[in-house]
Design an enzyme around this catalytic site. Structure first.
Site, PDB file in Angstrom:
ATOM      1  N   GLY A  49       0.790  -1.223   0.000  1.00 56.46           N
ATOM      2  CA  GLY A  49       0.000   0.000   0.000  1.00 56.46           C
ATOM      3  C   GLY A  49       0.823   1.274   0.000  1.00 56.46           C
ATOM      4  N   HIS A  50       2.166   1.148  -0.034  1.00 58.95           N
ATOM      5  CA  HIS A  50       3.033   2.334   0.075  1.00 58.95           C
ATOM      6  C   HIS A  50       4.134   2.264  -0.968  1.00 58.95           C
ATOM      7  CE1 HIS A  50       5.669   5.323   2.133  1.00 58.95           C
ATOM      8  NE2 HIS A  50       4.523   5.767   2.598  1.00 58.95           N
ATOM      9  N   PHE A  51       3.982   2.496  -2.137  1.00 61.09           N
ATOM     10  CA  PHE A  51       2.783   2.875  -2.887  1.00 61.09           C
ATOM     11  C   PHE A  51       2.661   1.900  -4.035  1.00 61.09           C
ATOM     12  CE2 PHE A  51       4.537   6.766  -1.024  1.00 61.09           C
ATOM     13  CZ  PHE A  51       3.437   7.238  -0.333  1.00 61.09           C
ATOM     14  N   VAL A  56       7.916   2.519  -1.833  1.00 61.32           N
ATOM     15  CA  VAL A  56       8.858   3.297  -1.028  1.00 61.32           C
ATOM     16  C   VAL A  56       8.683   2.854   0.422  1.00 61.32           C
ATOM     17  CG1 VAL A  56       9.470   5.615  -0.226  1.00 61.32           C
ATOM     18  CG2 VAL A  56       8.738   5.279  -2.594  1.00 61.32           C
TER      19      VAL A  56
END
Length: 147
Positions: A49-51, A56
């Site tokens: 979820g990041h990203f 990252v």
């Protein structure tokens, strides 16, 4: 100076997957400084979820990795370490200079600035390929582990 592998680290830190963020300790100067390593894999849970499409490592997890490395330095010296926890008391002067991405190898360097009975102030630096990617001053507070 000495080194620690992941099994030895797990005997000191209470963290486990997905929150164990130190894979190896490369150097230790007891009571003064420690250098650890975190291999950043594409399989890390946070990258989902990041990203999506541009993974990252979250800066807060880089700071957490530095804090875990610092905790190893002091937990090694405590005879009753199974009864203690190091918790964040504060973070100052945090700076994030470059993104950390899958395939990077984080070198975590922590140096003691001040030590009191139940608190430790450390300066942490995270590097990838010799370049600083993050740095912070961290305050850790030692507490008794709940029974």
């Amino acid at each position: 100076m000495s080194t620690l592998n992941i099994i030895e680290i797990m005997k000191l830190l209470p963290h486990r997957y997905p929150m164990l963020l130190v894979d190896r300790v490369l150097e230790i100067e007891p009571g003064k400084r420690i250098v650890g390593l975190k291999n950043v894999s594409a399989n890390e849970q946070f990258f989902q979820g990041h990203f999506p499409g541009a993974p990252v490592m979250p800066g807060v997890l880089i700071v957490e990795a530095m804090a875990q490395c610092a905790a190893v330095l002091f937990l090694r010296e405590l005879p009753d370490r199974d009864k203690k926890l190091f918790l964040f008391g504060g973070v100052d002067k945090a700076r994030f200079r470059k993104p950390v991405v899958p395939g990077d190898q984080l070198i975590l360097e922590c140096e003691m600035l001040q030590r009191r009975t139940s608190t430790v102030r450390m300066k942490g630096t995270a590097k990838v390929d010799g370049a600083i990617v993050a740095e912070a001053e961290m305050l850790s507070v030692m507490t008794d582990r709940p029974e």
